[in-house]
Design a protein around this motif. Structure first.
Motif, PDB file in Angstrom:
ATOM      1  N   THR A 774     -15.631  46.973 103.598  1.00 48.18           N
ATOM      2  CA  THR A 774     -14.843  47.951 102.830  1.00 48.18           C
ATOM      3  C   THR A 774     -13.717  47.212 102.109  1.00 48.18           C
ATOM      4  O   THR A 774     -12.553  47.274 102.536  1.00 48.18           O
ATOM      5  N   PRO A 775     -14.035  46.511 101.033  1.00 48.17           N
ATOM      6  CA  PRO A 775     -13.061  45.588 100.450  1.00 48.17           C
ATOM      7  C   PRO A 775     -11.866  46.254  99.750  1.00 48.17           C
ATOM      8  O   PRO A 775     -10.797  45.657  99.710  1.00 48.17           O
ATOM      9  N   HIS A 776     -12.067  47.474  99.223  1.00 55.40           N
ATOM     10  CA  HIS A 776     -10.949  48.058  98.458  1.00 55.40           C
ATOM     11  C   HIS A 776      -9.789  48.433  99.357  1.00 55.40           C
ATOM     12  O   HIS A 776      -8.649  48.017  99.129  1.00 55.40           O
ATOM     13  N   ILE A 777     -10.086  49.230 100.382  1.00 50.04           N
ATOM     14  CA  ILE A 777      -9.008  49.669 101.274  1.00 50.04           C
ATOM     15  C   ILE A 777      -8.360  48.460 101.940  1.00 50.04           C
ATOM     16  O   ILE A 777      -7.150  48.414 102.125  1.00 50.04           O
ATOM     17  N   CYS A 778      -9.170  47.448 102.229  1.00 55.56           N
ATOM     18  CA  CYS A 778      -8.630  46.273 102.904  1.00 55.56           C
ATOM     19  C   CYS A 778      -7.676  45.494 102.005  1.00 55.56           C
ATOM     20  O   CYS A 778      -6.644  44.999 102.465  1.00 55.56           O
ATOM     21  N   GLU A 779      -7.999  45.399 100.713  1.00 54.26           N
ATOM     22  CA  GLU A 779      -7.075  44.735  99.773  1.00 54.26           C
ATOM     23  C   GLU A 779      -5.719  45.432  99.787  1.00 54.26           C
ATOM     24  O   GLU A 779      -4.667  44.786  99.829  1.00 54.26           O
ATOM     25  N   VAL A 780      -5.753  46.773  99.760  1.00 51.12           N
ATOM     26  CA  VAL A 780      -4.488  47.512  99.717  1.00 51.12           C
ATOM     27  C   VAL A 780      -3.727  47.342 101.032  1.00 51.12           C
ATOM     28  O   VAL A 780      -2.522  47.088 101.040  1.00 51.12           O
ATOM     29  N   LEU A 781      -4.448  47.452 102.153  1.00 48.54           N
ATOM     30  CA  LEU A 781      -3.774  47.336 103.449  1.00 48.54           C
ATOM     31  C   LEU A 781      -3.217  45.931 103.674  1.00 48.54           C
ATOM     32  O   LEU A 781      -2.213  45.756 104.365  1.00 48.54           O
TER      33      LEU A 781
END
Length: 869
Positions: A774-781
């Motif tokens: 889940t790369p998107h949420i992880c970038e933000v977090l």
RNA sequence: GCCGGAGUGGCGGAACUGGUAGACGCGCCGGAUUCAAAAUCCGGUUCUGGCAACAGAGUGUGGGUUCGAGUCCCACCUCCGGCACCA
């Protein structure tokens, strides 16, 4: 204080723009690190992505992103298998040109792939219907022509009367066209072939070295190649008394059982065998002619009806063959259970040792002679297994292997036969009578024959701006297009108007990604990237595509374009995507399939499904089987709708979590909701942690028991997830391990500096472990946790072995193999101490009391089994 | 027919090398919150008996090996996939 809400629709496009802006996934041959080429099978641009694509490409993306974080120099490209029949069908339906339809689909599907956040190097995109791609395929073909590896021959082909095209054997399923479903006819047409049979042995042997390929695929390929060892020998045509045919005709047969030749009681020619007319006696001519005509007219489907059954049709020719082993004449038959395309198109028949021959002999009253002794309890019928030879003069007593050897030696010494290896594999027919494909670069000259188009004149461009009215190819319909001059003598000549099988394009695209802009088929960059380290695609390509892929790699190897024998070292075949089916039956018996998206499930209070209703009218519907998503069962789920509702990360997470990649994946709306729920909880937890500031200064030596326990779980999870992704490809268990960790983190409340530092480490690990999935949420977090740089190029978390050391382990105590208790003990406890601790347990004591301890089995730190009697 | 693969709770699945069967998720049950519902949070959830502690049964079927079997061996059943008159 209010924390930000998780809104995937907002963050995902922003993160995707950032990746694009920073060109985060460009592959560079000069970059540091070991190269890693991860490739998913390229899609046909049918119009929209389906769940199968999403699954395939998510697997590839997870593997790619994982290896990138591990410091490897990753190439993950994407492209379009853009030629093919559906474009023509759509063009007829929509009154457009196939090219325009195809390019529009590509645009849309590329957008869909971007929206899913796949880490592709789009600068290497390959579109196979572009002349700058297929020109190299044409060049390769002209080279193969000159080498004799491409040749033209009249061949009986499978003709699909609906699609008006030739089908490969592989494209015929149960006697019907694989796309149209029409009953296939047989026709003779001049065709181009590639000599894949020249590589049959190599393709077979290569399988043994493909350790990273699934056994199922290798088995299917082995069976498809179908190597069999035996002998070919010739028999003279004669009359019933053994008097030789004055014309001197001979019939060659292939057999895998030369040891049984003494039991030959008749012989058979295929109906198409060229000698049929020559050897048939005048008395039998009429019957033979009728039989051959019937056999020729019989469609594949008709032949299938009798296949495998007792009934074997055939007719006597009136001629005999002289069995060289016995010196006796045996009758020569024609039967359609003998195939012209395999072996020599003629067989020696030994009913005692062969089921088909047995059936034929039974129905035609032919004698049966056993040449291998069956076991005593054998009840009759042909005996095809090992045993001592009988009724075979100088072979008697030998076992099958020895007798085969001796029979072949005898044939060779007599000069009438030799050892022979036969393959089931046929040469690859690459001609298609279709428009939307790569033009075959050949010119037909009345003087010089078939001449390859010279390199300087390539590519032979397929006109894209055409009026496409029906099944007739525009380049066949246009007399001008085909007009040209002979490159050798300059005389007026005509172009080939057939195009290549689209498997040609997909046989070498993986190499072109390495050198997408080269002014040659490939350049040095291909040597750097190849072979593909991980190939991912559907099992439906186990035989065809993957065989041609391996074959074409060898052609390129022999042309000096690539190194190595195999195109891909590891292969992962993902399972199907399946879903429930729902239907209603009309009074007149017609079935209407209803999409799962329009269904509400009803359950009883134990949670068992008790029924289903249509959301539109609230009325009940019938529940069908769980089946592969398809139009016909109307159980397909549009991934676009899911992405719109839940976001790309949720769709990716669910498709990786619900099943291991090689098993079928059952789509479930509530499962998707569960994935969404997990991400929202993760988002909230990380934000709640970060709201109190970034924690620093973790001192592993100064932790209390709870803190140490959390750290241990974090590093256990890192180890498990790393192994699950790298070695096991079990992304579902990797995700489960992270979820389990998150459950523990949620219960951990500790606002001390050390406690917060432990949590900081834990959340940073979780975010990095989930990043491939889940790369998107992880970038933000990752930013939320106080980091600036992009997460996609951040390193994979490292395991701290010291953190994984346990203070206490749970020792399971069994009495006679049944669990009776558990004790917490320090690790490394010896057997005597473990026994003492175990017997101190009340429940253990109760089961041991009053009995004699016979034996104690101690598995340190795990289990103690007390055996009593 | 031949060749692969698989049978585990209500469901998807976990148990990797013979060592705690059912991790994780869904669903369901109970509770908190709410006027109420949704959402969220907490607890429970293989089956049977029991208030409980606990006991018995349990990984398609039947046998076997072992202190111990979902896992290994033998025989069989069912389902899925591939090939199918290949001499």
């Amino acid at each position: 204080m209010t924390l930000p809400e998780y809104q995937p629709q907002e963050i995902e496009p922003l993160i995707q723009q950032r990746w694009e802006r920073e060109q985060a996934f460009l592959a560079d041959e000069d970059a540091a690190g070991e190269k890693y080429y991860c490739l998913s099978m390229l899609p046909y641009p049918s119009g929209a992505l389906h769940m199968g694509h999403v699954r395939n490409y998510t697997i590839g993306d997870v593997i790619s992103r994982f290896h990138r974080m591990c410091g490897r120099n990753v190439l993950q490209p994407m492209g379009w298998d853009a030629f093919g029949l559906p474009a023509e069908n759509a063009a007829i339906k929509n009154k457009t040109a196939p090219a325009a339809w195809t390019y529009a689909n590509i645009e849309h599907m590329r957008d869909q792939l971007r929206r899913l956040g796949f880490a592709y190097d789009w600068t290497r995109e390959v579109t196979t219907c572009r002349p700058e791609y297929y020109r190299w395929e044409q060049l390769m073909f002209t080279r193969l022509m000159r080498q004799g590896l491409a040749y033209r021959k009249d061949a009986e082909v499978n003709w699909d009367p609906v699609d008006q095209t030739v089908l490969a054997n592989e494209q015929v399923v149960d006697g019907r066209g694989w796309r149209s479903g029409a009953v296939v006819e047989r026709r003779t047409i001049p065709q181009w072939f590639l000599r894949i049979t020249e590589y049959a042995d190599e393709l077979l042997e290569g399988l043994d070295r493909l350790e990273g390929w699934p056994d199922s695929v290798k088995t299917m390929q082995r069976n498809w190649i179908g190597r069999s060892e035996g002998a070919e020998f010739r028999m003279a045509v004669c009359d019933a008394d053994g008097a030789l045919d004055p014309a001197g005709h001979e019939v060659a047969v292939f057999t895998t059982r030369p040891d049984t030749a003494f039991g030959m009681t008749y012989a058979v020619l295929a109906p198409e065998h060229p000698l049929v007319d020559r050897v048939t006696t005048p008395e039998q001519a009429e019957a033979v002619t009728r039989f051959v005509a019937d056999a020729g007219a019989a469609s594949e489907a008709d032949r299938l009806d009798v296949q495998g059954g007792m009934e074997k049709r055939g007719v006597f020719t009136g001629a005999y063959l002289l069995n060289p082993f016995t010196g006796k004449a045996v009758p020569l038959y024609i039967a359609d259970y003998v195939l012209m395309a395999y072996g020599t198109g003629a067989i020696m028949a030994v009913p005692g040792q062969d089921e088909r021959d047995w059936d034929f002999a039974q129905s035609h009253g032919l004698p049966i002679v056993r040449t291998v002794q069956p076991p005593e309890d054998w009840e009759g019928g042909p005996w095809t297994e090992d045993g001592p030879a009988i009724n075979s003069e100088w072979l008697n007593g030998l076992d099958v292997t020895e007798a085969k050897q001796k029979a072949i030696e005898w044939l060779e010494a007599e000069g009438i036969g030799e050892r022979r290896v036969n393959f089931r594999l046929r040469d690859w027919g690459v001609s298609r009578q279709r428009y939307w494909g790569c033009p075959i670069p050949v010119i037909y000259c009345p003087e010089c024959g078939a001449v390859p188009v010279p390199e300087a004149d390539l590519p032979v461009v397929l006109p894209e701006d055409v009026r496409f009215m029906g099944v007739q190819s525009p380049i066949k319909a246009d007399p001008e297009w085909r007009k040209t001059t002979c490159p050798e003598c300059g005389a007026a000549a005509e172009r080939e108007t057939d195009t290549f099988d689209t498997f040609m394009e997909s046989s070498w695209y993986y190499a072109r990604y390495c050198s997408p802009d080269a002014e040659a088929q490939l350049d040095e960059r291909a040597r750097y990237w190849l072979p593909v380290d991980q190939y991912i695609g559907g099992i439906e390509h186990a035989i065809l595509h993957l065989m041609y892929f391996r074959f074409y790699h060898r052609l390129m190897r022999d042309a000096g374009l690539v190194d190595g024998d195999e195109p891909a070292t590891n292969l992962l075949c993902q399972g199907m995507v399946v879903a429930d089916t729902f239907f209603r039956e009309d009074p007149d018996g017609e079935i209407h399939w209803i999409n799962p998206a329009d269904i509400d499930i009803e359950r009883d209070d134990k949670g068992q499904v008790s029924g289903a209703v249509h959301r539109g009218d609230g009325q009940p519907v019938q529940i069908g089987a769980v089946e592969k998503m398809s139009k016909s069962k109307n159980n397909g789920i549009d991934p676009q709708g899911l992405v719109d509702r839940y976001g790309a990360d949720t769709v990716r997470l669910f498709s990786m979590f619900a099943a291991p990649p090689d098993q079928s994946l059952e789509w479930s709306e509530s499962g998707v909701e569960g994935a969404s729920r997990f991400l929202r909880r993760l988002w909230n937890q990380v934000n709640a942690h970060a709201a109190c500031g970034v924690a620093e200064g973790l001192d592993p030596e100064a932790l209390n028991d709870q803190q140490r326990e959390i750290r241990r779980r974090v590093h256990d999870a890192i180890a498990k997830v790393s192994d699950d992704i790298r070695r096991r490809y079990t992304f579902n268990t990797a995700i489960a391990a992270v979820m389990e960790l998150c459950n523990h983190l949620a219960r951990f409340e500790d606002s001390s500096p050390n406690g917060r530092a432990v949590m900081q480490e834990a959340w940073e690990a979780v975010v990095r472990l989930l990043n491939p999935i889940t790369p998107h949420i992880c970038e933000v977090l990752w930013q939320t946790l106080g980091h600036q740089g992009p997460l996609c190029s951040t390193s994979w978390p490292e395991v701290d072995d010291a953190a994984r050391v346990r203070q206490q382990v749970t020792l399971v105590v069994q009495v006679n193999g049944k669990v009776r208790g558990r004790v917490e003990v320090p690790p490394g406890l010896d057997e005597a101490a473990a026994r003492e601790r175990a017997l101190a347990e009340e429940n253990v004591q109760r089961h041991v009391d009053g009995k004699t301890v016979r034996k104690v089995i101690h598995v340190p730190d795990k289990l103690l089994n007390i055996v009593v009697a």
